[in-house]
Design a protein around this motif. Sequence first.
Motif, mmCIF file in Angstrom:
data_model
loop_
_atom_site.group_PDB
_atom_site.id
_atom_site.type_symbol
_atom_site.label_atom_id
_atom_site.label_comp_id
_atom_site.label_asym_id
_atom_site.label_seq_id
_atom_site.Cartn_x
_atom_site.Cartn_y
_atom_site.Cartn_z
ATOM 1 N N VAL A 131 -9.345 -1.414 -5.801
ATOM 2 C CA VAL A 131 -8.278 -0.606 -5.198
ATOM 3 C C VAL A 131 -8.435 -0.578 -3.684
ATOM 4 O O VAL A 131 -7.468 -0.740 -2.940
ATOM 5 C CB VAL A 131 -8.274 0.823 -5.789
ATOM 6 C CG1 VAL A 131 -7.415 1.764 -4.966
ATOM 7 C CG2 VAL A 131 -7.810 0.799 -7.224
ATOM 8 N N ASN A 132 -9.661 -0.400 -3.225
ATOM 9 C CA ASN A 132 -9.903 -0.367 -1.776
ATOM 10 C C ASN A 132 -9.615 -1.712 -1.123
ATOM 11 O O ASN A 132 -9.033 -1.765 -0.041
ATOM 12 C CB ASN A 132 -11.329 0.078 -1.475
ATOM 13 C CG ASN A 132 -11.509 1.558 -1.661
ATOM 14 O OD1 ASN A 132 -10.591 2.330 -1.445
ATOM 15 N ND2 ASN A 132 -12.698 1.961 -2.074
ATOM 16 N N LEU A 133 -10.013 -2.787 -1.775
ATOM 17 C CA LEU A 133 -9.733 -4.114 -1.228
ATOM 18 C C LEU A 133 -8.236 -4.373 -1.153
ATOM 19 O O LEU A 133 -7.738 -4.922 -0.168
ATOM 20 C CB LEU A 133 -10.407 -5.205 -2.064
ATOM 21 C CG LEU A 133 -11.857 -5.489 -1.737
ATOM 22 C CD1 LEU A 133 -12.426 -6.508 -2.716
ATOM 23 C CD2 LEU A 133 -12.016 -5.977 -0.318
ATOM 24 N N GLU A 134 -7.534 -3.995 -2.187
ATOM 25 C CA GLU A 134 -6.090 -4.181 -2.180
ATOM 26 C C GLU A 134 -5.439 -3.366 -1.069
ATOM 27 O O GLU A 134 -4.525 -3.836 -0.405
ATOM 28 C CB GLU A 134 -5.502 -3.806 -3.538
ATOM 29 C CG GLU A 134 -5.800 -4.823 -4.617
ATOM 30 C CD GLU A 134 -5.368 -4.390 -6.004
ATOM 31 O OE1 GLU A 134 -4.763 -3.307 -6.143
ATOM 32 O OE2 GLU A 134 -5.640 -5.135 -6.959
ATOM 33 N N LEU A 139 -0.633 -7.566 2.129
ATOM 34 C CA LEU A 139 -0.008 -8.667 2.862
ATOM 35 C C LEU A 139 0.959 -8.162 3.919
ATOM 36 O O LEU A 139 1.082 -8.746 4.984
ATOM 37 C CB LEU A 139 0.707 -9.608 1.893
ATOM 38 C CG LEU A 139 -0.212 -10.376 0.947
ATOM 39 C CD1 LEU A 139 0.616 -11.249 0.018
ATOM 40 C CD2 LEU A 139 -1.192 -11.215 1.733
ATOM 41 N N GLU A 140 1.634 -7.086 3.643
ATOM 42 C CA GLU A 140 2.573 -6.550 4.616
ATOM 43 C C GLU A 140 2.334 -5.052 4.772
ATOM 44 O O GLU A 140 2.059 -4.355 3.817
ATOM 45 C CB GLU A 140 4.008 -6.774 4.166
ATOM 46 C CG GLU A 140 4.418 -8.220 4.166
ATOM 47 C CD GLU A 140 5.909 -8.354 3.868
ATOM 48 O OE1 GLU A 140 6.320 -9.480 3.677
ATOM 49 O OE2 GLU A 140 6.621 -7.350 3.839
ATOM 50 N N THR A 156 0.927 -8.533 9.346
ATOM 51 C CA THR A 156 0.007 -8.690 8.220
ATOM 52 C C THR A 156 -1.335 -8.106 8.629
ATOM 53 O O THR A 156 -1.714 -8.145 9.796
ATOM 54 C CB THR A 156 -0.167 -10.167 7.810
ATOM 55 O OG1 THR A 156 -0.676 -10.883 8.926
ATOM 56 C CG2 THR A 156 1.142 -10.763 7.327
ATOM 57 N N ARG A 157 -2.005 -7.579 7.640
ATOM 58 C CA ARG A 157 -3.338 -7.028 7.881
ATOM 59 C C ARG A 157 -4.323 -7.835 7.070
ATOM 60 O O ARG A 157 -4.118 -8.079 5.898
ATOM 61 C CB ARG A 157 -3.404 -5.573 7.444
ATOM 62 C CG ARG A 157 -2.559 -4.675 8.296
ATOM 63 C CD ARG A 157 -2.558 -3.275 7.770
ATOM 64 N NE ARG A 157 -3.917 -2.776 7.627
ATOM 65 C CZ ARG A 157 -4.218 -1.659 6.977
ATOM 66 N NH1 ARG A 157 -3.294 -0.942 6.406
ATOM 67 N NH2 ARG A 157 -5.455 -1.260 6.890
ATOM 68 N N GLN A 158 -5.371 -8.241 7.702
ATOM 69 C CA GLN A 158 -6.425 -8.946 6.998
ATOM 70 C C GLN A 158 -7.751 -8.299 7.327
ATOM 71 O O GLN A 158 -8.014 -7.929 8.461
ATOM 72 C CB GLN A 158 -6.454 -10.415 7.413
ATOM 73 C CG GLN A 158 -5.208 -11.182 6.995
ATOM 74 C CD GLN A 158 -5.307 -12.633 7.375
ATOM 75 O OE1 GLN A 158 -6.198 -13.041 8.084
ATOM 76 N NE2 GLN A 158 -4.363 -13.412 6.889
#
Length: 164
Positions: A131-134, A139-140, A156-158
């Motif tokens: 959940v935290n990784l997601e 993506l937006e 976008t966030r990476q």
Amino acid sequence: MSKAIIQLKEALRQEQQIYQGVLELADQKTLMVVRNKVKELEKLTLKEQQFIREISRFEQIRQSLLGHFAKEKELAEVPQNLSALLSFLPENEVEEIESLRQQLVVTIQEISEKNRLNETLINQSLDFIQVNLEALTQLETGNPYGEKADAKNKQTRQIFDAKY
């Protein structure tokens, strides 16, 4: 008393001690999972694997002793397990071996319950991580200007830099 039965009783006692060690490790693993101590959990898993090798060795010893007992008593078939062995023993030996067998059964059940708890805790931890990784790697982030906004405005966030 049969020599094989004396040795079998001793093997069962030693096997019980090994299972007690596995149960203690399972308790420690629960603490390590709750405290998120991955390195310590790995060490405990390695110790557990050593115990499992010992248990396998004692299973072989037990089967060998059942074979020796069958030879001593000139039985047509080797008893396949402790329950089958009991029908060939005098009452006083039946009680002691049944008691040892029951102790093993109870300990193994406790280990099984503790392992189910540990599995549940680990799965919950993995779900939390997922959940935290997601959330961190969406993506937006959303487009405040509506769907017709220019693609340049989309962000976008990476969490990871792919260059490294």
